[in-house]
Scaffold this active site. Structure first.
Site, mmCIF file in Angstrom:
data_model
loop_
_atom_site.group_PDB
_atom_site.id
_atom_site.type_symbol
_atom_site.label_atom_id
_atom_site.label_comp_id
_atom_site.label_asym_id
_atom_site.label_seq_id
_atom_site.Cartn_x
_atom_site.Cartn_y
_atom_site.Cartn_z
ATOM 1 N N GLY A 133 0.810 -1.216 0.000
ATOM 2 C CA GLY A 133 0.000 0.000 0.000
ATOM 3 C C GLY A 133 0.845 1.267 0.000
ATOM 4 O O GLY A 133 0.513 2.246 -0.669
ATOM 5 N N THR A 134 1.931 1.252 0.752
ATOM 6 C CA THR A 134 2.787 2.446 0.828
ATOM 7 C C THR A 134 3.338 2.776 -0.554
ATOM 8 O O THR A 134 3.318 3.934 -0.987
ATOM 9 C CB THR A 134 3.948 2.192 1.811
ATOM 10 O OG1 THR A 134 3.383 1.902 3.100
ATOM 11 C CG2 THR A 134 4.874 3.385 1.912
ATOM 12 N N ASN A 177 -7.827 4.190 8.731
ATOM 13 C CA ASN A 177 -7.303 3.005 9.408
ATOM 14 C C ASN A 177 -7.575 2.996 10.903
ATOM 15 O O ASN A 177 -7.696 1.938 11.506
ATOM 16 C CB ASN A 177 -5.791 2.861 9.151
ATOM 17 C CG ASN A 177 -5.047 4.169 9.225
ATOM 18 O OD1 ASN A 177 -5.407 5.136 8.550
ATOM 19 N ND2 ASN A 177 -4.008 4.220 10.021
ATOM 20 N N SER A 181 -3.790 -2.761 -0.661
ATOM 21 C CA SER A 181 -2.695 -3.538 -0.065
ATOM 22 C C SER A 181 -3.187 -4.934 0.291
ATOM 23 O O SER A 181 -4.207 -5.076 0.981
ATOM 24 C CB SER A 181 -2.221 -2.812 1.194
ATOM 25 O OG SER A 181 -1.314 -3.626 1.906
ATOM 26 N N HIS A 222 -2.109 -7.374 2.319
ATOM 27 C CA HIS A 222 -2.107 -7.965 3.671
ATOM 28 C C HIS A 222 -3.216 -7.441 4.574
ATOM 29 O O HIS A 222 -3.364 -7.889 5.702
ATOM 30 C CB HIS A 222 -0.727 -7.797 4.338
ATOM 31 C CG HIS A 222 -0.414 -6.423 4.859
ATOM 32 N ND1 HIS A 222 -0.426 -6.130 6.197
ATOM 33 C CD2 HIS A 222 -0.066 -5.278 4.233
ATOM 34 C CE1 HIS A 222 -0.081 -4.862 6.377
ATOM 35 N NE2 HIS A 222 0.131 -4.321 5.194
ATOM 36 N N THR A 254 11.255 -7.317 -11.626
ATOM 37 C CA THR A 254 10.666 -8.648 -11.799
ATOM 38 C C THR A 254 9.453 -8.805 -10.894
ATOM 39 O O THR A 254 9.503 -8.487 -9.705
ATOM 40 C CB THR A 254 11.721 -9.736 -11.494
ATOM 41 O OG1 THR A 254 12.800 -9.544 -12.395
ATOM 42 C CG2 THR A 254 11.142 -11.138 -11.663
ATOM 43 N N CYS A 278 0.686 1.198 12.112
ATOM 44 C CA CYS A 278 1.850 1.316 11.236
ATOM 45 C C CYS A 278 2.974 2.088 11.913
ATOM 46 O O CYS A 278 4.110 1.991 11.517
ATOM 47 C CB CYS A 278 1.475 2.010 9.928
ATOM 48 S SG CYS A 278 0.434 0.970 8.920
HETATM 49 N N1 PLP Z 1 -2.759 3.255 3.811
HETATM 50 C C1 PLP Z 1 -3.497 2.903 4.873
HETATM 51 C C2 PLP Z 1 -4.821 3.556 5.089
HETATM 52 C C3 PLP Z 1 -3.036 1.919 5.759
HETATM 53 O O1 PLP Z 1 -3.775 1.578 6.810
HETATM 54 C C4 PLP Z 1 -1.779 1.332 5.521
HETATM 55 C C5 PLP Z 1 -1.221 0.340 6.475
HETATM 56 O O2 PLP Z 1 -1.596 0.304 7.627
HETATM 57 C C6 PLP Z 1 -1.056 1.718 4.374
HETATM 58 C C7 PLP Z 1 -1.576 2.685 3.544
HETATM 59 C C8 PLP Z 1 0.264 1.099 4.042
HETATM 60 O O3 PLP Z 1 0.091 -0.177 3.479
HETATM 61 P P1 PLP Z 1 1.302 -1.225 3.490
HETATM 62 O O4 PLP Z 1 1.415 -1.721 4.891
HETATM 63 O O5 PLP Z 1 0.873 -2.307 2.551
HETATM 64 O O6 PLP Z 1 2.521 -0.527 3.005
#
Ligand code: PLP
Length: 395
Positions: A73-74, A156, A204, A206, A242, A330
């Site tokens: 996600g990041t 989140n 994302s 996970h 890759t 996070c």
């Molecule tokens: N965006 C939101 C709203 C999230 O809650 C998170 C992770 O907690 C992320 C982005 C980042 O995702 P990733 O952990 O896959 O990098």
């Protein structure tokens, strides 16, 4: 009860679903070919990536060419913003105004802050006491030179859902493009890029029973975009490198799982969550729910307790076998009060008194009932000062 017997931190991450692991296994073992290789070992990998792209696209109601696989996600958030701006610049577009909200994840906020130091002008929309971005607040900051608006679909920490279709429409009326971070929405509420009307969307794996380090960025056809990475031509040069074939296969399997269970699961989790909320609010004086009254993801509740340190409470619950979180998972380990809750207008002490409970696939009524009892006990012991001693020893 043993330690971590009850996992209630699904917004931080989810366990890999067995169906997802099964789908990935052949690509971790015998089908290890590089999708770019044209020999017979490469072909199954290429086919798997292509089929997965179709599945992720179907999940979002997008077309396969609009999907870019990322390492989470990041990366999808960073790539959405920076890749779009690179595309815009390559086309000679000189607009330099960006809009976002103060409750975004750091994966959006930090790139925005960096851009503000390098010639971009970044505006933050006001949010109300639930953390909601209203169309009126967006209207106030939109300008003729706004290039991009980025507002998350679901938060989140609080689960609060933004009115994305209205916000995207306003951005478009102003000539801007719209990105949404849908990392906490996917798998919890329907995510349809046509209904949302967004130009870019991040997800994302996970967060909905897929593998960690997998994700995708949706880029609407025709939206300016140029990769910020340089390398091979993978992902039509939008994200070279890759492909993580097992991860991509797992991500796609997770989207299929989400589609088939979403309706039933969201009803089930909403019932459990609402029941927990009601009994805590009834049973504990000085207890509150952050974001109450606005539309929220069905699995999430952010509690706030007057006169209680959330970290101590979390550690006491952890010792009792319950995994919940304080502030943003996070950035756990950080003692900074959560920027999301501060943006709701809460004071630092109120923010420190908050914990997040997020339910998921393996949460059942007895878990929620046991958590309620544990919270009742833990809040009174922390308030009585007993919890501070226990909390200190629990880290
Ligand atoms: N965006 C939101 C709203 C999230 O809650 C998170 C992770 O907690 C992320 C982005 C980042 O995702 P990733 O952990 O896959 O990098």
């Amino acid at each position: 009860m043993t330690r971590q017997e009850v996992y209630l931190d699904y917004n931080a991450t989810t366990p890999l679903a067995p169906e997802v692991l099964d789908a990935m296994m052949p690509y971790l073992r015998e089908r290890y070919g590089n999708p770019s290789s044209i020999h017979s070992l490469g072909r199954p990998s290429r086919e798997a990536v292509d089929a997965s792209r179709g599945e992720v696209a179907a999940f979002l109601n997008a077309s396969p060419r609009e999907i870019v696989f990322t390492a989470g996600g990041t990366e999808a958030d960073n790539l959405a913003i920076l890749g779009f701006l690179a595309g815009l610049e390559a086309g000679g577009d000189e607009r330099r105004h960006l809009v976002t909200s103060p409750t975004e994840h750091h994966a959006v906020l930090y790139p925005m802050q960096r851009l503000a130091k390098t010639g971009y002008d970044v505006s933050y929309v006001d949010v109300d006491e639930a953390g909601r971005v209203s169309p009126e607040s967006l209207e106030k900051v939109l300008r003729h030179d706004t290039a991009l608006v980025s507002v998350m679909y679901a938060n989140n920490e609080t689960g609060v859902i933004a009115p994305i279709p209205e916000l995207a429409r306003l951005a478009h009326d102003a000539g801007a493009r719209f990105h949404t971070d849908a990392v906490q929405a996917c798998g919890k509420i329907p995510v349809d890029v046509e209904k949302l009307g967004v130009d870019l969307l991040s997800l994302s794996g996970h967060k909905f029973y897929g593998p960690k380090g997998t994700g995708a960025l949706y880029v609407r056809r025709g939206v300016p975009f140029k990769s910020i990475f340089r390398g091979g031509g993978q992902e039509r040069s939008r994200r070279p490198g890759t492909e993580n074939v097992p991860g991509i296969v797992g991500l796609a399997r997770a989207t299929r799982l989400a589609s088939s269970t979403l309706e039933r699961e969201s009803r089930r989790l909403r019932d459990l969550r609402d029941g927990l909320e009601a009994s805590i609010l009834r049973g504990i004086d000085g207890s509150h729910v952050n974001g109450l009254g606005s539309e929220r993801t069905p699995n999430t509740v952010s509690f706030r307790f007057d006169g209680v340190d959330g970290e101590r409470l979390m550690k006491t619950l952890d010792r009792d076998g319950f995994a919940v979180s304080t502030g943003a998972a996070c950035s756990s380990g950080s003692v900074e009060p959560s920027h999301v809750l501060l943006a709701l207008g809460l004071g630092p002490e109120q923010v420190q008194g908050s914990i997040r409970v997020s339910l998921g696939r393996y949460t059942e009524q007895p878990h929620v009932g046991a958590l309620k009892d544990a919270i009742l006990r833990a809040v009174s012991s922390v308030r009585a000062g007993v919890g501070s001693a226990m909390g200190a020893g629990a880290s």
